[in-house]
Design a protein around this motif. Structure first.
Motif, PDB file in Angstrom:
ATOM      1  N   THR A  64      29.391  57.938  48.760  1.00  0.00           N
ATOM      2  CA  THR A  64      30.310  59.029  49.450  1.00  0.00           C
ATOM      3  C   THR A  64      30.928  59.608  48.411  1.00  0.00           C
ATOM      4  OG1 THR A  64      30.338  57.933  51.555  1.00  0.00           O
ATOM      5  CG2 THR A  64      31.466  60.000  51.066  1.00  0.00           C
ATOM      6  N   PRO A 104      23.257  59.321  57.327  1.00  0.00           N
ATOM      7  CA  PRO A 104      23.542  60.204  58.004  1.00  0.00           C
ATOM      8  C   PRO A 104      22.554  61.086  58.244  1.00  0.00           C
ATOM      9  CG  PRO A 104      24.461  60.826  55.807  1.00  0.00           C
ATOM     10  CD  PRO A 104      23.973  59.468  55.906  1.00  0.00           C
ATOM     11  N   MET A 151      27.640  53.976  51.670  1.00  0.00           N
ATOM     12  CA  MET A 151      27.160  54.172  53.156  1.00  0.00           C
ATOM     13  C   MET A 151      26.577  53.323  53.835  1.00  0.00           C
ATOM     14  SD  MET A 151      25.479  57.810  51.910  1.00  0.00           S
ATOM     15  CE  MET A 151      26.376  59.111  51.098  1.00  0.00           C
ATOM     16  N   GLU A 196      33.311  60.442  59.107  1.00  0.00           N
ATOM     17  CA  GLU A 196      32.143  59.979  59.767  1.00  0.00           C
ATOM     18  C   GLU A 196      32.252  60.387  61.404  1.00  0.00           C
ATOM     19  OE1 GLU A 196      28.801  57.039  57.795  1.00  0.00           O
ATOM     20  OE2 GLU A 196      30.373  56.195  58.680  1.00  0.00           O
ATOM     21  N   LEU A 210      28.108  63.118  58.218  1.00  0.00           N
ATOM     22  CA  LEU A 210      29.041  62.740  57.113  1.00  0.00           C
ATOM     23  C   LEU A 210      29.509  63.781  56.453  1.00  0.00           C
ATOM     24  CD1 LEU A 210      30.285  60.461  55.322  1.00  0.00           C
ATOM     25  CD2 LEU A 210      27.963  60.350  53.896  1.00  0.00           C
TER      26      LEU A 210
END
Length: 521
Positions: free
Chosen positions: A434, A462, A458, A392, A401
């Motif tokens: 992720t 993002p 997360m 990140e 991301l």
């Protein structure tokens, strides 16, 4: 050539000064989201089950809030769906909903204990493209989603589990969505006479809160006591590439040379040079090297033992080839005086195998490491940032991301009826994970056994979600329930496609620059 043109080639030096293009400045802030503890603080004695429970504790409030809003007034035959705190509280015939972790019991999924038991008796089968029972070894075949199987989980048993127990899910509704091991969901339905839970509806956590642009930089400035400015710098473009596949073989670098000349503005016409000058940063998303892992597989060790050779674990000076890393280092060192670089490791790169992969060590880059921040130096972004996978960071105010591709590739194996990589990436965003299948280590996707919380959850949404080493370039915009918008990018392998992705940091609209080498004859 005509005689009239000879004069154009032979002329005295000109006094005309050529315009020099200035590269757009990069505004970059790395985030230590996936950095692991160092030294004695990094432990591997923990159980992976604790990571699943930590993930459930982190995401359960979010999915329960969405489920309670969706099913608050849901009735069947005058009965309203009630919430159950635990899987064990579900009763036969009662309309209810419950949140938990999905687990897929898949007959063909790798099992490390079975592999160890069989390796001394039979040769290991080739790696499977899919884990379903409908496909053959290493390939695809006709499949159908059975009742009780998710979209592409033909023949798999789907379970919902929490800290109290496990409940088998069934019903035709499950065949309409993407489901993999590790996803946190809420399901609504009733338990039948067989003890299975008939699913009528399903909810996922969906996208988390999305920070505003420049929020990371403004927050850092506020913490340091600096004034927050409203005057924003001019943004350029970010170049994204993956799968360089540097092998060290002579004659295998023509595409890389073309890319190098393009990024440095040493080729093409003035218009193309202006476009190259607008590129503020290069992001390399995994697999910079070609099959450089120094650790042999069990199959290679077994074959060596049968031939009477000795088993060699880890580094072997007799077989080590430094040419790939040396060529990559030289290539990066040529670029770095002109453009900053963010380097994510990948499956084939020389770093840790398990996720999150830690940065490729500076010792691998004797020429390029001068552009890195020294270990005891000041905090902040280096001109050359060798970072983690996943990673990140903030670039030109946007939250990025990125991964080297392993999580999406593993999700792909769980879904025999789904070939759309963008659909899988969108599902990962809506799961807020992720790497959803990571805690199945060491069977399918290895990972570090986090204890205090799952780092793959997360925390914030993002603005750009990029995945490297995909079969082809694809892009889409994913929208969330609160107005979130995420630019999703599937970045192809450069060595196979010759494609570089340029992302405009004002509009977040990508374009593709393609490099081609034509074979003679």
């Amino acid at each position: 050539m005509n005689g009239d043109n000879h004069a154009d080639l032979l002329q005295p030096p000109s006094n005309v000064e050529h315009a020099v293009s200035e590269r757009t400045a990069s505004h970059y802030t790395p985030l230590p989201t996936y950095r692991l503890p160092k030294g004695e603080h990094r432990h591997y004695q923990q159980q992976y089950a604790d990571m699943y429970f930590a993930r459930l504790a982190q995401l359960k409030p979010a999915v329960e809030q969405i489920a309670s809003e969706a099913w608050a007034d849901f009735e069947i035959g005058g009965e309203t769906a009630s919430r159950k705190d635990r899987v064990l509280d579900v009763r036969e015939g009662e309309l209810c909903w419950i949140a938990g972790t999905l687990y897929m019991e898949m007959p063909l999924k790798p099992n490390v204990l079975e592999d160890i038991g069989k390796e001394h008796w039979i040769a290991a089968p080739p790696p499977r493209v899919k884990y379903d029972t409908g496909g053959g070894l290493g390939g695809d075949s006709e499949r159908g989603a059975h009742a009780g199987g998710g979209k592409g989980l033909a023949g798999a048993q789907i379970m919902l589990e929490d800290e109290s127990g496990r409940l088998r899910l069934t019903g035709g509704y499950l065949s309409g969505g993407l489901l993999v091991t590790g996803a946190i969901v809420a399901v609504m339905g009733t338990e039948n006479s067989d003890g299975d839970f008939e699913v009528l509806d399903l909810r996922v956590p969906d996208l988390p809160r999305q920070p505003s642009r420049w929020e990371t930089e403004d927050g850092e400035a506020a913490l340091q006591g600096k004034s927050v400015t409203t005057k924003r710098p001019i943004s350029g473009k970010v170049a994204i590439i993956s799968g360089l596949g540097v092998s060290g073989v002579e004659g295998d670098t023509l595409l890389l040379d073309l890319l190098l000349e393009y990024l440095l503005g040493e080729s093409a016409d003035p218009a193309s040079q202006e476009q190259a000058a607008s590129i503020s940063r290069l992001i390399i998303a995994g697999n910079s090297l070609s099959h450089s892992s120094p650790i042999p597989s069990r199959e290679e060790l077994a074959a060596a033992a049968k031939k009477g050779g000795r088993k060699t674990y880890g580094y072997d000076s007799a077989s080590y080839n430094a040419a790939p890393t040396d060529h990559l280092d030289q290539w990066l060192a040529t670029l770095l005086p002109s453009i900053p670089i963010t380097l994510l490791p990948g499956e084939q790169d020389p770093t840790s195998t398990s996720l999150p992969q830690q940065p490729i060590h500076a010792a691998m880059f004797p020429h390029s490491r001068a552009y890195m921040n020294p270990p005891t130096g000041p905090e902040g972004p280096g001109w050359f940032d060798s970072t983690t996978n996943p990673a990140e960071f903030s670039a030109d105010g946007w939250r990025f991301l990125g991964t080297g591709g392993q999580p999406v590739d593993d999700v792909y194996k769980y879904l025999p009826d789904c070939e759309e990589r963008l659909e899988m990436m969108e599902a990962m965003l809506r799961w807020r994970l992720t790497a959803p299948t990571a805690p199945t280590a060491p069977d399918t996707l290895w990972c570090y056994p986090f204890q205090d919380g799952d780092q793959f959850v997360m925390k914030e949404c993002p603005h750009v979600f990029l995945v490297g080493n995909q079969p082809k370039f694809e892009t889409a915009v994913v929208e969330g329930p609160l107005g979130q918008q995420v630019r999703v990018l599937a970045v192809p392998r450069f060595k196979e496609t010759g494609e570089l992705v340029l992302l405009d940091c004002e509009t977040l609209v990508p374009e593709v620059v393609r490099f081609e080498v034509f074979d003679e004859g």
